[in-house]
Motif scaffolding. Sequence first.
Motif, short mmCIF file in Angstrom:
data_model
loop_
_atom_site.label_atom_id
_atom_site.label_comp_id
_atom_site.label_asym_id
_atom_site.label_seq_id
_atom_site.Cartn_x
_atom_site.Cartn_y
_atom_site.Cartn_z
N UNK A 69 0.63 -1.54 0.25
CA UNK A 69 0.61 0.35 0.49
C UNK A 69 0.80 1.10 -0.16
N UNK A 70 0.47 2.36 0.29
CA UNK A 70 0.94 3.50 -0.51
C UNK A 70 1.93 4.10 0.95
N UNK A 71 2.62 4.25 1.05
CA UNK A 71 3.31 5.00 2.50
C UNK A 71 4.33 2.93 3.20
N UNK A 72 3.44 1.91 2.64
CA UNK A 72 3.97 0.44 3.27
C UNK A 72 4.89 0.06 2.78
N UNK A 73 5.28 -0.80 3.25
CA UNK A 73 6.97 -1.38 3.39
C UNK A 73 6.31 -3.32 2.36
N UNK A 74 7.62 -3.67 2.36
CA UNK A 74 7.33 -4.88 1.89
C UNK A 74 7.81 -5.92 3.27
N UNK A 75 7.25 -6.63 2.98
CA UNK A 75 6.11 -8.00 4.56
C UNK A 75 7.19 -8.30 5.28
N UNK A 76 8.78 -8.38 4.74
CA UNK A 76 9.41 -9.12 5.44
C UNK A 76 9.54 -8.33 6.42
N UNK A 77 9.64 -6.93 6.09
CA UNK A 77 10.73 -5.72 6.80
C UNK A 77 9.10 -5.01 7.52
N UNK A 78 8.10 -4.59 7.83
CA UNK A 78 6.94 -3.93 8.28
C UNK A 78 6.10 -4.38 8.23
N UNK A 79 5.79 -6.07 7.76
CA UNK A 79 4.61 -6.40 7.65
C UNK A 79 2.87 -5.60 7.43
N UNK A 80 3.18 -4.32 6.57
CA UNK A 80 2.58 -3.95 5.65
C UNK A 80 1.97 -4.26 4.64
N UNK A 81 3.00 -5.27 3.68
CA UNK A 81 2.10 -5.36 2.32
C UNK A 81 1.10 -6.77 2.81
N UNK A 82 0.60 -7.08 1.02
CA UNK A 82 -0.57 -7.36 1.46
C UNK A 82 -0.72 -8.37 0.65
N UNK A 83 -1.43 -9.71 1.20
CA UNK A 83 -2.18 -10.10 -0.76
C UNK A 83 -2.36 -9.99 -1.07
N UNK A 84 -3.20 -9.63 -2.10
CA UNK A 84 -4.40 -10.10 -3.64
C UNK A 84 -5.14 -11.26 -3.87
N UNK A 85 -5.45 -11.53 -3.86
CA UNK A 85 -5.94 -12.75 -4.23
C UNK A 85 -6.26 -12.66 -5.44
N UNK A 86 -6.09 -12.18 -7.03
CA UNK A 86 -6.62 -11.69 -8.44
C UNK A 86 -8.03 -13.15 -8.65
N UNK A 87 -8.80 -13.24 -9.02
CA UNK A 87 -10.31 -14.35 -9.31
C UNK A 87 -10.29 -14.02 -11.13
N UNK A 88 -9.57 -14.68 -12.23
CA UNK A 88 -9.95 -14.36 -13.51
C UNK A 88 -10.62 -14.71 -14.54
N UNK A 89 -11.53 -14.94 -15.37
CA UNK A 89 -12.97 -15.74 -16.31
C UNK A 89 -12.99 -14.21 -16.82
N UNK A 90 -13.50 -15.05 -17.94
CA UNK A 90 -14.46 -14.06 -18.85
C UNK A 90 -15.26 -12.59 -18.38
N UNK A 91 -14.93 -11.65 -18.49
CA UNK A 91 -15.88 -10.19 -18.19
C UNK A 91 -16.98 -9.99 -18.84
N UNK A 92 -17.65 -10.88 -20.33
CA UNK A 92 -18.93 -10.52 -20.77
C UNK A 92 -18.66 -9.22 -21.73
N UNK A 93 -17.27 -8.89 -22.31
CA UNK A 93 -17.82 -7.15 -22.58
C UNK A 93 -18.55 -6.73 -22.88
N UNK A 94 -18.94 -6.04 -23.21
CA UNK A 94 -20.23 -4.99 -24.09
C UNK A 94 -19.41 -4.83 -25.40
N UNK A 95 -17.71 -4.57 -25.43
CA UNK A 95 -17.77 -4.55 -26.82
C UNK A 95 -15.89 -5.17 -27.23
N UNK A 96 -17.07 -6.72 -26.73
CA UNK A 96 -16.00 -8.15 -27.08
C UNK A 96 -15.41 -7.92 -28.05
N UNK A 97 -14.08 -7.79 -27.71
CA UNK A 97 -12.76 -7.71 -29.54
C UNK A 97 -13.18 -9.65 -29.50
#
Lengths: 254, 71
Positions: A69-97
């Motif tokens: 996060x802004x102003x945070x530090x990497x996890x091993x040093x300050x514990x302010x970083x976080x893990x984000x899990x990002x599930x990815x599938x088709x987004x059913x776009x309105x303008x689907x290329x």
Amino acid sequence: MTSLPEPRGAKKLGLVIDLDTCVGCHACVVNCKEWNTGGYGAALSDQDPYGADVSGAWLNRIHTFEVVPEGGEVIGEAGEARVVHFPKSCLHCEDAPCVTVCPTGASYKRAEDGIVLVDEDKCIGCGLCAWACAYGAREMDLAAGVMKKCTLCVDRIYNETFAEEDRVPACVRTCPANARHFGDLGDPASEVSKLVAERGGFDLMPEQDNRPVNKYLPPRPRKPLSDAAPLPQAAGTDGATGFFGWLDRALDRF
Amino acid sequence: MNLLPPKGDGMRWSNSDPVTGQAAWFDLRVRIEKADGPPGDLAHPQFEPTWYRTGDVPEELRYGQEWGKTE
């Protein structure tokens, strides 16, 4: 080349995925494959399944990132970083290329609810749609030679033989953290639209002009663990009566 | 519920740990004696190596195809 439907219905079915509560357990990934390998079209095959170089077709995958996060530090040093899990599938776009690039008309977007599907009988497996998709949401099934993608569980959501609560995509039904929501994003009064408005849901890569229907909810800001209030300390057990008194005496004997 | 035989007062205790309730067989009696080992000093039963060990694995899985449209 294939055309997007005109005119469109107002309905835009899609998913809202909460990056704050997703814990990356992969339940949605597994249940998606389980449901869709035996349902819509060809099975989702796996190549070299017991070997060193396993691969296969999946309609939903989770990518995991460590973010600072802004102003945070990497996890091993300050514990302010976080893990984000990002599930990815088709987004059913309105303008689907992926639809407009399809040379055979196999890829299409439904006018009535906006779901993007592949007619596997027309698919020649050229893979152009996978190249056109900005999100990497399409995968070729190597055994069948056709393109596979999220169907938004079109064979569940309208299935009247199912109980009402089961008429949602398999990934949404199984998510143990309730991080996935399904609904009509074309209706501003729907639960999912309200959720997006409330939590500041955003489009993935809006600069690509695909106008995805699926929305992601950003992780909420969090304080580092070191800022948390200390846990209350237990008072002494002197003078405890009743059950706790009995327990205290029993524990003293050990 | 397993109960021990009646005491002098006619009450029967539960056949479990009186504090934790952990089930147990306090009235179980066992006799241990040395038996002849199995032939070849092998534990039994013995099984043939599985298909995973013998390398007889499929190159491709199409689980679910049997419920879909036939090609």
